[in-house]
Design an enzyme around this catalytic site. Structure first.
Site, mmCIF file in Angstrom:
data_model
loop_
_atom_site.group_PDB
_atom_site.id
_atom_site.type_symbol
_atom_site.label_atom_id
_atom_site.label_comp_id
_atom_site.label_asym_id
_atom_site.label_seq_id
_atom_site.Cartn_x
_atom_site.Cartn_y
_atom_site.Cartn_z
ATOM 1 N N VAL A 130 0.850 -1.194 0.000
ATOM 2 C CA VAL A 130 0.000 0.000 0.000
ATOM 3 C C VAL A 130 0.889 1.249 0.000
ATOM 4 O O VAL A 130 2.097 1.160 0.182
ATOM 5 C CB VAL A 130 -0.949 0.024 1.237
ATOM 6 N N CYS A 131 0.257 2.406 -0.199
ATOM 7 C CA CYS A 131 0.967 3.676 -0.166
ATOM 8 C C CYS A 131 1.698 3.783 1.176
ATOM 9 O O CYS A 131 1.140 3.414 2.210
ATOM 10 C CB CYS A 131 -0.078 4.776 -0.286
ATOM 11 N N PRO A 132 2.934 4.352 1.166
ATOM 12 C CA PRO A 132 3.692 4.881 0.042
ATOM 13 C C PRO A 132 4.580 3.855 -0.658
ATOM 14 O O PRO A 132 5.274 4.194 -1.596
ATOM 15 C CB PRO A 132 4.552 5.955 0.704
#
Lengths: 85, 100
Positions: A22-24
Site C-alpha cells: 500500500v501507499c507509500p
C-alpha cells in the site's frame, strides 16, 4: 546515460509484483525498480490497492515517465505499464 | 509566498480551527496555500469550512489510504492522493507548518 534509440538495441521489459503493498511503498518500490532500468525500458507493475492505481501513475507522470496503459486484469487487480523516460 | 499546512488531527481538535483561519488569512494576503491531511486529519474534509477553503483557492490533498482505513467518502474539494503529494507540498513550500 544512453537510451535504446541511440545505441540501437531492443527495449527491455521488466516486471514488479506489488500485490499486498500500500501507499507509500507502491510508489517507492515502483520508483526504485525504474531506477534499475535503462531509459526507454518498460516496467509492468501489478497492484491490488485501488488508491495506488490512481496515485502511482499520476506521481510517475509528474516525475516525467510515460504511462503506457492501466488495465484491470482481475478482481481488484491492476496492471500498469510504465516507460522510463 | 507558498505556504504548506499539514493537519493530522481530527475536526474536534482546535488545530482545525487554527489551520482554517491561518489558510484563510494567508489566501486573503495573496499567498499560495496548500493543505495536506493525513491520519485522523482526513476527517476534516467532511467539515464544510474545508470545502469553503478550496473555493477560496486553497489546494487540499490528503492520504487516500488513510481515508480508506477510516471510511471517509470521496469529495470534490480535495485530491485523494498519497505521501507523494505530501512530499511535493513540503518541497515546494516557502513555509511549512505542521499541526499534529
Amino acid at each position: 546515460m544512453q537510451n535504446h534509440a541511440e545505441c540501437g538495441d531492443t527495449m527491455a521489459v521488466a516486471e514488479i509484483d506489488l500485490k499486498g503493498e500500500v501507499c507509500p511503498y507502491t510508489f517507492v518500490k515502483t520508483k526504485l525498480k525504474l531506477e534499475e532500468l535503462e531509459i526507454g525500458d518498460e516496467l509492468v507493475a501489478l497492484y491490488d490497492h485501488a488508491p495506488a492505481v490512481e496515485n502511482v501513475p499520476r506521481s510517475l507522470r509528474n516525475e516525467g515517465h510515460k504511462i503506457l496503459g492501466i488495465k484491470e486484469i482481475g478482481d481488484h487487480l491492476w496492471q500498469v505499464r510504465i516507460q522510463k523516460v | 509566498m507558498k505556504l504548506g499546512i499539514l493537519l493530522t488531527t481530527s475536526p474536534e481538535n482546535e488545530n482545525t480551527h487554527t489551520a482554517i483561519e491561518l489558510a484563510k488569512a494567508a489566501r486573503a494576503m495573496g499567498h499560495e496555500v496548500s493543505v495536506f491531511l493525513m491520519e485522523d486529519g482526513v476527517y476534516n474534509v467532511r467539515d464544510k469550512n474545508f470545502a469553503a477553503l478550496s473555493e477560496a483557492g486553497v489546494k487540499i490533498a490528503l492520504c487516500a489510504l488513510n481515508t480508506e482505513d477510516r471510511g471517509v467518502e470521496k469529495v470534490d474539494c480535495a485530491l485523494f492522493g498519497s505521501q507523494y503529494d505530501h512530499a511535493s507540498i513540503a518541497h515546494d513550500s516557502d513555509r511549512f507548518i505542521s499541526f499534529g
